[in-house]
Design a protein around this motif. Structure first.
Motif, PDB file in Angstrom:
ATOM      1  N   ASP A  32       4.900  53.815  19.459  1.00 17.71           N
ATOM      2  CA  ASP A  32       4.032  54.408  20.466  1.00 17.71           C
ATOM      3  C   ASP A  32       4.800  55.315  21.426  1.00 17.71           C
ATOM      4  O   ASP A  32       4.531  56.507  21.495  1.00 17.71           O
ATOM      5  CB  ASP A  32       3.290  53.315  21.252  1.00 17.71           C
ATOM      6  N   ASP A  68       7.261  58.071  19.571  1.00 19.09           N
ATOM      7  CA  ASP A  68       6.477  59.078  18.856  1.00 19.09           C
ATOM      8  C   ASP A  68       5.628  59.911  19.808  1.00 19.09           C
ATOM      9  O   ASP A  68       5.550  61.127  19.677  1.00 19.09           O
ATOM     10  CB  ASP A  68       5.574  58.426  17.808  1.00 19.09           C
ATOM     11  N   ALA A  69       4.986  59.276  20.766  1.00 20.52           N
ATOM     12  CA  ALA A  69       4.088  59.982  21.681  1.00 20.52           C
ATOM     13  C   ALA A  69       4.835  60.921  22.613  1.00 20.52           C
ATOM     14  O   ALA A  69       4.309  61.965  22.999  1.00 20.52           O
ATOM     15  CB  ALA A  69       3.265  58.988  22.495  1.00 20.52           C
ATOM     16  N   LEU A  70       6.068  60.563  22.996  1.00 25.00           N
ATOM     17  CA  LEU A  70       6.830  61.378  23.936  1.00 25.00           C
ATOM     18  C   LEU A  70       7.957  62.174  23.274  1.00 25.00           C
ATOM     19  O   LEU A  70       8.572  63.015  23.918  1.00 25.00           O
ATOM     20  CB  LEU A  70       7.437  60.503  25.043  1.00 25.00           C
ATOM     21  N   HIS A  90       0.585  63.342  26.232  1.00 20.38           N
ATOM     22  CA  HIS A  90       1.931  63.790  25.902  1.00 20.38           C
ATOM     23  C   HIS A  90       2.008  64.562  24.587  1.00 20.38           C
ATOM     24  O   HIS A  90       2.773  65.516  24.481  1.00 20.38           O
ATOM     25  CB  HIS A  90       2.912  62.602  25.877  1.00 20.38           C
ATOM     26  N   LYS A  91       1.294  64.127  23.579  1.00 15.56           N
ATOM     27  CA  LYS A  91       1.253  64.802  22.284  1.00 15.56           C
ATOM     28  C   LYS A  91       2.651  65.154  21.749  1.00 15.56           C
ATOM     29  O   LYS A  91       2.909  66.283  21.325  1.00 15.56           O
ATOM     30  CB  LYS A  91       0.369  66.041  22.345  1.00 15.56           C
ATOM     31  N   GLY A  92       3.549  64.183  21.821  1.00 14.63           N
ATOM     32  CA  GLY A  92       4.903  64.374  21.298  1.00 14.63           C
ATOM     33  C   GLY A  92       5.881  65.037  22.236  1.00 14.63           C
ATOM     34  O   GLY A  92       7.002  65.326  21.855  1.00 14.63           O
ATOM     35  N   SER A 111      -4.105  56.686  25.399  1.00 14.69           N
ATOM     36  CA  SER A 111      -2.743  56.234  25.152  1.00 14.69           C
ATOM     37  C   SER A 111      -1.769  57.293  25.648  1.00 14.69           C
ATOM     38  O   SER A 111      -2.180  58.359  26.128  1.00 14.69           O
ATOM     39  CB  SER A 111      -2.528  55.995  23.659  1.00 14.69           C
ATOM     40  N   CYS A 112      -0.500  57.038  25.498  1.00 15.37           N
ATOM     41  CA  CYS A 112       0.526  58.013  25.887  1.00 15.37           C
ATOM     42  C   CYS A 112       0.287  59.340  25.171  1.00 15.37           C
ATOM     43  O   CYS A 112       0.411  60.417  25.753  1.00 15.37           O
ATOM     44  CB  CYS A 112       1.912  57.502  25.527  1.00 15.37           C
ATOM     45  N   ASN A 113      -0.062  59.249  23.901  1.00 12.59           N
ATOM     46  CA  ASN A 113      -0.233  60.434  23.075  1.00 12.59           C
ATOM     47  C   ASN A 113      -1.425  61.288  23.511  1.00 12.59           C
ATOM     48  O   ASN A 113      -1.464  62.479  23.236  1.00 12.59           O
ATOM     49  CB  ASN A 113      -0.364  60.041  21.603  1.00 12.59           C
ATOM     50  N   THR A 114      -2.376  60.702  24.212  1.00  9.69           N
ATOM     51  CA  THR A 114      -3.541  61.449  24.681  1.00  9.69           C
ATOM     52  C   THR A 114      -3.113  62.679  25.472  1.00  9.69           C
ATOM     53  O   THR A 114      -3.662  63.759  25.294  1.00  9.69           O
ATOM     54  CB  THR A 114      -4.458  60.553  25.544  1.00  9.69           C
TER      55      THR A 114
END
Length: 129
Positions: free
Chosen positions: A52, A55-57, A122-124, A117-120
């Motif tokens: 999570d 990958d997200a950051l 940050h998207k990588g 989530s973080c990815n919402t």
């Protein structure tokens, strides 16, 4: 011949007894958890951090975790890096959003596409735009 048979039987009984024993891994208690549950398993924690957060950051562990005093490895319990507290604030924010607006009780465990989530955001990327 009888002596060999006795040894084989004795070894098979010992090996069978060892195989039947239940080996329980020692309970791991992580230090300085302020948002995550104190009883989180190592599997859950590693999955959250690697799958999570990283990958997200698009970052590695050293983005939030400080070096050990000897310069070898990371001191996961340390709060020396401000990124760690920022992460805690972001976790509280996403947990709150999911609970208040999406009525999700355990967002880290649902895997739902409707969870913030973080990815919402940050998207990588380490720093979202």
């Amino acid at each position: 011949m009888n002596k060999k048979l006795t040894i084989v039987l004795l070894l098979s009984v010992c090996c069978g007894g060892l195989a039947a024993m239940s080996f329980k891994a020692p309970d791991v208690r992580y230090k300085n958890l302020k948002v995550l549950p104190k009883n989180i398993s190592s599997k859950e924690l590693n999955s959250l951090m690697a799958d999570d957060f990283q990958d997200a950051l698009g970052v590695t562990c050293s983005f939030c975790h400080a070096q050990n005093a000897d310069g070898h490895g990371l001191d996961y319990a340390s709060d020396a890096k401000p990124e760690k507290e920022i992460t805690r604030q972001m976790m509280r924010m996403t947990l709150g959003l999911n609970k208040k607006y999406l009525k999700v009780r355990h967002p880290m465990l649902t895997g739902s596409a409707l969870v913030v989530s973080c990815n919402t955001c940050h998207k990588g990327q380490a720093f979202p735009e």
